[in-house]
Design a protein around this motif. Structure first.
Motif, PDB file in Angstrom:
ATOM      1  N   ILE A 117       0.856  -1.178   0.000  1.00  0.00           N
ATOM      2  CA  ILE A 117       0.000   0.000   0.000  1.00  0.00           C
ATOM      3  C   ILE A 117       0.897   1.233   0.000  1.00  0.00           C
ATOM      4  O   ILE A 117       1.936   1.252   0.657  1.00  0.00           O
ATOM      5  N   ALA A 118       0.516   2.243  -0.775  1.00  0.00           N
ATOM      6  CA  ALA A 118       1.359   3.427  -0.937  1.00  0.00           C
ATOM      7  C   ALA A 118       0.838   4.598  -0.115  1.00  0.00           C
ATOM      8  O   ALA A 118      -0.363   4.840  -0.044  1.00  0.00           O
ATOM      9  N   THR A 119       1.770   5.306   0.501  1.00  0.00           N
ATOM     10  CA  THR A 119       1.471   6.577   1.149  1.00  0.00           C
ATOM     11  C   THR A 119       2.162   7.675   0.338  1.00  0.00           C
ATOM     12  O   THR A 119       3.000   7.382  -0.512  1.00  0.00           O
ATOM     13  N   PHE A 120       1.826   8.932   0.614  1.00  0.00           N
ATOM     14  CA  PHE A 120       2.380  10.004  -0.218  1.00  0.00           C
ATOM     15  C   PHE A 120       2.615  11.259   0.597  1.00  0.00           C
ATOM     16  O   PHE A 120       2.119  11.420   1.717  1.00  0.00           O
ATOM     17  N   ASN A 121       3.367  12.172   0.014  1.00  0.00           N
ATOM     18  CA  ASN A 121       3.605  13.479   0.610  1.00  0.00           C
ATOM     19  C   ASN A 121       4.037  14.420  -0.496  1.00  0.00           C
ATOM     20  O   ASN A 121       4.587  13.985  -1.507  1.00  0.00           O
ATOM     21  N   LEU A 122       3.772  15.702  -0.289  1.00  0.00           N
ATOM     22  CA  LEU A 122       4.136  16.711  -1.276  1.00  0.00           C
ATOM     23  C   LEU A 122       5.034  17.755  -0.623  1.00  0.00           C
ATOM     24  O   LEU A 122       4.757  18.222   0.474  1.00  0.00           O
ATOM     25  N   GLN A 123       6.115  18.088  -1.287  1.00  0.00           N
ATOM     26  CA  GLN A 123       7.042  19.108  -0.793  1.00  0.00           C
ATOM     27  C   GLN A 123       7.327  20.124  -1.895  1.00  0.00           C
ATOM     28  O   GLN A 123       7.396  19.735  -3.051  1.00  0.00           O
ATOM     29  N   PRO A 124       7.469  21.415  -1.566  1.00  0.00           N
ATOM     30  CA  PRO A 124       7.278  22.008  -0.239  1.00  0.00           C
ATOM     31  C   PRO A 124       5.837  21.822   0.257  1.00  0.00           C
ATOM     32  O   PRO A 124       4.903  21.781  -0.538  1.00  0.00           O
ATOM     33  N   ALA A 125       5.686  21.735   1.571  1.00  0.00           N
ATOM     34  CA  ALA A 125       4.376  21.445   2.155  1.00  0.00           C
ATOM     35  C   ALA A 125       3.330  22.485   1.778  1.00  0.00           C
ATOM     36  O   ALA A 125       2.146  22.169   1.656  1.00  0.00           O
ATOM     37  N   LEU A 126       3.749  23.731   1.553  1.00  0.00           N
ATOM     38  CA  LEU A 126       2.800  24.807   1.221  1.00  0.00           C
ATOM     39  C   LEU A 126       2.087  24.563  -0.107  1.00  0.00           C
ATOM     40  O   LEU A 126       1.026  25.138  -0.354  1.00  0.00           O
ATOM     41  N   THR A 127       2.652  23.721  -0.965  1.00  0.00           N
ATOM     42  CA  THR A 127       2.028  23.477  -2.266  1.00  0.00           C
ATOM     43  C   THR A 127       0.870  22.485  -2.180  1.00  0.00           C
ATOM     44  O   THR A 127       0.123  22.323  -3.139  1.00  0.00           O
ATOM     45  N   GLY A 128       0.710  21.833  -1.021  1.00  0.00           N
ATOM     46  CA  GLY A 128      -0.328  20.808  -0.886  1.00  0.00           C
ATOM     47  C   GLY A 128      -1.726  21.312  -1.159  1.00  0.00           C
ATOM     48  O   GLY A 128      -2.566  20.582  -1.688  1.00  0.00           O
ATOM     49  N   SER A 129      -2.003  22.561  -0.815  1.00  0.00           N
ATOM     50  CA  SER A 129      -3.362  23.093  -0.998  1.00  0.00           C
ATOM     51  C   SER A 129      -3.646  23.505  -2.438  1.00  0.00           C
ATOM     52  O   SER A 129      -4.754  23.952  -2.743  1.00  0.00           O
TER      53      SER A 129
END
Length: 201
Positions: A117-129
């Protein structure tokens, strides 16, 4: 003069029981809050894009901007899962507001069936929205036979509003990072293990 309530052993016992029950109630309440915090925090992040969590949404329907953002793809596999995991391209130049599709390939290099199962994250964190995922394989269990290969799409777009935000308007690139973990009952195992990189070349 001594207060008779203090001198009475039964009164002291009642006070002790009341204090003990109050302490127990506080402990139970704090424990319940601790368990509730994780799903509530997860919902908050998914709804707001906080802490680098990409938003989920429908396909882009607004205007397409001439501005572009380079989106890098980082792929990792945690120890204990014999999979190879790569993106079809290490990066794309995404036009803001335009829907894009990128495929990710996973191969079971082991000798037995395995589930991940895959988890994820986006960097820089401010770009997540501002990063909106329309379709994603993350958090869906996948079981692969020995030697089996599967391709999974990620459909996304970057909202043009990223250039109107004073915190993000100067950014020109972001990184969407995925890590595959061995999975059991829909939950990633050994989530605290340090992933070994299998970054696409």
């Amino acid at each position: 003069m001594t207060d008779p309530r203090i001198a009475d052993p039964r009164s002291r016992q009642r006070q002790a029981r009341t204090t003990a029950l109050a302490c127990l109630g506080i402990v139970v309440g704090m424990t319940a809050l601790a368990f509730a915090f994780v799903p509530l925090y997860d919902l908050f992040c998914k709804a707001t894009g906080f802490d680098g969590t990409p938003l989920r949404g429908a396909a882009a329907s607004g205007p397409v901007s001439q501005d572009k953002m380079v989106v890098h793809f980082d792929t990792n596999v945690a120890p204990g899962l014999p999979w190879r995991f790569v993106a079809e391209s290490p990066q794309v130049e995404a036009q803001l507001g335009a829907t894009q599709t990128v495929f990710f390939r996973v191969t079971n290099t082991g000798t037995t069936p395995s589930t991940g199962i895959a988890t994820f994250n986006l960097q820089p964190a401010l770009t997540g929205s501002y990063f909106v995922k329309v379709q994603c394989f993350c958090f869906n269990e996948q079981t692969l036979k020995p030697g089996e290969t599967m391709d999974f799409p990620v459909v996304f777009y970057v909202e043009p509003g990223i250039k109107a935000d004073s915190n993000t308007r100067d950014l020109t690139e972001m990184t969407l990072s995925y890590t595959y973990f061995a999975s059991k009952n829909g939950q990633p195992q050994a989530a605290l293990a340090t992933p070994t990189g299998t970054r696409a070349n």
